[in-house]
Structure formats: C-alpha cells, structure tokens
Design a protein around this motif. Structure first.
Motif, PDB file in Angstrom:
ATOM      1  N   ARG A 177      41.500  28.225  31.247  1.00  0.00           N
ATOM      2  CA  ARG A 177      42.471  28.901  32.128  1.00  0.00           C
ATOM      3  C   ARG A 177      42.878  30.257  31.566  1.00  0.00           C
ATOM      4  O   ARG A 177      42.912  31.254  32.289  1.00  0.00           O
ATOM      5  CB  ARG A 177      43.704  28.023  32.327  1.00  0.00           C
ATOM      6  N   GLN A 181      42.005  33.893  33.217  1.00  0.00           N
ATOM      7  CA  GLN A 181      43.072  34.850  33.544  1.00  0.00           C
ATOM      8  C   GLN A 181      42.822  36.187  32.870  1.00  0.00           C
ATOM      9  O   GLN A 181      42.997  37.239  33.484  1.00  0.00           O
ATOM     10  CB  GLN A 181      44.435  34.295  33.137  1.00  0.00           C
ATOM     11  N   ARG A 185      42.005  39.819  34.766  1.00  0.00           N
ATOM     12  CA  ARG A 185      42.830  41.008  34.570  1.00  0.00           C
ATOM     13  C   ARG A 185      41.986  42.219  34.185  1.00  0.00           C
ATOM     14  O   ARG A 185      42.431  43.345  34.322  1.00  0.00           O
ATOM     15  CB  ARG A 185      43.872  40.766  33.474  1.00  0.00           C
TER      16      ARG A 185
END
Length: 186
Positions: A177, A181, A185
């Motif tokens: 996770r 993420q 980004r």
C-alpha cells in the motif's frame, strides 16, 4: 524455540518494517537478520533456506546500493513499476530455480522438505530482487511466499518464525500500500 530464533525474529521484523517504510537502515538490519537465520536454518536442516540467507546477503548489498542511487532529492526512495515482461520472466526463473534446487537437495542432502524449501527459496530470491529494484509488486510475491512459509515453519515447529512470517504478511500488505501510494504520487 531458542534464543537464536527469538533474536532472529526481532531483528527480521524490524528490517521488514523499515523496508516497508522505505528506510535505508533496512539494509544493514536485514543483513544481520540473514546471518542469524543462516545459523538457525543450518540447525534445523532447511538447507535451501540456509543458502538463501547467504544469497540474500549478496542481494542486500545490491539493494542497498540500488536504493542509495534511486532516491529523489528529498531522500525518499523512488518506487519503479514492474513491466509485465519482467514479471513473467522473474516468475519463470523462480519456478526453474525451485525445480533445480529441489532436485539437487532431494537427491544429495538430508533436507527436511527439499521441494517446498527450494521453491520458497527460489521465489524469495525473485521477490528480493524486485524489492532491490524498488518494484511495489515485490510485496505481492512476498505475501504469497510468506503464507506458504508460515505452514512450513509450523510443520518444523519453528513457532516464533512462523509467527514472524505471519506478521510479515501484514507488513507486506502495508508495504504494498505504501509503495503504491508513493508510486502514484510520482
């Protein structure tokens, strides 16, 4: 359960947690964990996993260098996508390695679980390489491998190590996770 296993579990947990958080300190901590588990696996005749720890030591040095080079200016480790072709090639190499190591250890050693040990060791090397290359998909392979490792360590009555690998499944989910993420980004 031995003092060696207790220490190996604690150091390994710390190393995986640091890896999930993309901290460079994970590499020396994981190197220490490899040494501890090398000795433990020698003691319980899981020879493929023992050799795996030595190979992990080499992969850790590679990963450490790769992560140092693969940082952005702020010091964060950059996550890279895993191309489908490389994923298939890695999984194929893992399967071939497992068959080769399993054949050798089933014929020439007194390994306790030669085929399972060999397959898990081989796919662990693939996952370790993907981790060193900063691919979020490495965590998915770690989840599969760690689930099977839990069963093997329960069978060998390495209860703390089985517990560590169960916890590592949770850390791998967290790592996946966080790395996803971070990649999103970028």
């Amino acid at each position: 359960m031995s003092l060696l296993e207790i220490i190996a579990v604690a150091v390994s947990f710390l190393g995986i947690w640091l890896t999930a958080r993309r901290r460079l300190l994970c590499w020396p901590v994981n190197l220490l964990a490899c040494g501890l588990y090398f000795k433990l696996f020698l003691d319980v005749r899981l020879y493929s996993d023992m050799v795996l720890q030595a190979l992990f030591g080499l992969a850790i040095v590679y990963g450490w260098i790769s992560w140092i080079r693969g940082r952005e200016e702020a010091g964060e480790v950059i996550v890279s996508p895993l191309p489908a072709r490389r994923a298939v090639a890695g999984l194929a190499l893992g399967a071939m390695g497992g068959l080769a190591i399993g054949w050798i250890t089933s014929r020439y050693t007194d390994a306790a679980l030669p085929w399972m040990d060999a397959g898990l060791s081989s796919f662990s090397l693939v996952a370790q390489y993907w981790t060193a290359r900063r691919h979020a998909a490495s965590w998915l392979l770690w989840i599969v491998v760690d689930v099977i490792y839990v069963g093997m360590f329960v069978f060998k009555e390495l209860w703390l190590t089985a517990g560590l690998y169960a916890a590592m499944i949770g850390l791998a989910v967290l790592g996946f996770r966080r790395w996803q993420q971070a990649r999103d980004r970028s």
